[in-house]
Design a protein around this motif. Structure first.
Motif, mmCIF file in Angstrom:
data_model
loop_
_atom_site.group_PDB
_atom_site.id
_atom_site.type_symbol
_atom_site.label_atom_id
_atom_site.label_comp_id
_atom_site.label_asym_id
_atom_site.label_seq_id
_atom_site.Cartn_x
_atom_site.Cartn_y
_atom_site.Cartn_z
ATOM 1 N N VAL A 1 0.813 -1.184 0.114
ATOM 2 C CA VAL A 1 0.177 -0.012 -0.063
ATOM 3 C C VAL A 1 0.880 1.273 -0.094
ATOM 4 O O VAL A 1 0.195 2.387 -0.406
ATOM 5 N N ARG B 1 1.290 -0.678 -6.490
ATOM 6 C CA ARG B 1 0.741 -1.429 -5.602
ATOM 7 C C ARG B 1 0.850 -2.697 -5.540
ATOM 8 O O ARG B 1 0.316 -3.460 -4.515
ATOM 9 N N ALA C 1 -1.043 2.515 -8.986
ATOM 10 C CA ALA C 1 -2.199 3.497 -8.615
ATOM 11 C C ALA C 1 -2.327 4.658 -9.393
ATOM 12 O O ALA C 1 -1.183 5.000 -10.056
#
Length: 285
Positions: free
Chosen positions: A79, A225, A274
């Protein structure tokens, strides 16, 4: 799913800014300088590597003969990157073992928890073949993690060509802490069945990630990610290494293959990106 937890499967360490800079700089030798202080997503594997080595040593301690480790595949979900100065807990579990003709195949699951825990900021699945391991009993699941995201259409493919030098391999070895002699000493490499020293498999992956991030994420590793790949052949120094990058239509998924004149070295590669963070005053679509 049954998980085997060995004694002391957790390591806590503090990641320094020089370690982050040195590692990403080693992976980017020959490329423009990276953003200061921003870690490669592959640095998560570096943090997991010591615990993985210790776990394999414990698993194979009772083997009557030598055991060598062949890295088969890698899956990383993240993340965010690890932060300079952050204290990280590395927890590992053995998810499964399967007997194979040359030894035993294992899957290791690793969670990295940082200072904003308790949820991990990165999860890794490491697939490896323990050549010569005869005493491990099969159990659990040796799957390589969730399936890679599906591409949405196809963008314009791009190609990068490198020739890794022995200096490049040595620099990566010291930056990653993986000083296996097959990467540093030609005699040791020949003793292990190679013609000369070979690049670390994850160094090739790290280079492919840097090329993809430069081309499709404006150099921002924080947008990664996840990534995954399978290893199929070693990469020696001094020969062309071709990295084939295939983005989808929105450049949110980049598939990649790394090959030498002898054939594929890394295959089934993918990198998930992302969307860029909105600028101040800009609305997210």
């Amino acid at each position: 799913m049954t998980l085997l937890t060995l004694p002391s499967p957790v390591r806590t360490l503090t990641v320094t800014e020089p370690e982050i800079t040195d590692y990403r700089g080693a992976a980017r030798r020959g490329l423009p300088a990276a953003r200061p202080g921003q870690a490669s997503p592959v640095h998560t594997f570096v943090l997991a590597h010591t615990v993985a080595e210790q776990t394999v040593a414990a698993l194979t301690a009772a083997e009557p003969g030598p055991v060598s480790v062949v890295h088969l595949g890698q899956d990383i979900r993240t993340v965010r990157p690890v932060r300079p100065g952050e204290t990280v807990s590395v927890a590992l579990q053995v998810a499964g073992v399967r007997k194979e003709p040359r030894g035993a195949r294992i899957a290791l699951r690793v969670h990295l928890v940082g200072e904003d825990g308790p949820e991990p900021f990165a999860e890794l699945t490491i697939s490896a073949l323990l050549v010569g391991a005869t005493r491990l009993e099969p159990f659990g699941d040796i799957g390589v993690g969730p399936a890679a995201p599906a591409p949405a259409g196809a963008g314009e493919p791009q190609t990068a060509v490198h020739a890794l030098t022995t200096d490049w391999i040595t620099a990566y070895a010291h930056a990653s802490g993986d000083l296996n002699p097959i990467h540093l000493d030609a005699d040791a490499a020949r003793g292990a069945g190679f013609d000369t020293v070979i690049a670390h498999g994850m160094s090739v992956v790290a280079l492919a990630v840097e090329e993809a991030v430069d081309r499709f994420a404006a150099g921002d590793c924080a947008r990664v990610r996840g990534l995954g790949c399978r290893f199929s052949a070693p990469v020696p120094p001094g020969i062309p290494l071709e990295i084939l990058l295939q983005p989808d239509a929105e450049a949110r998924l980049v598939r990649f293959t790394c090959k030498t004149p002898k054939g594929a070295a890394v295959k089934s590669g993918w990198i998930e990106l992302a969307q860029p963070a909105p600028q101040e005053g800009e609305d997210r679509p």
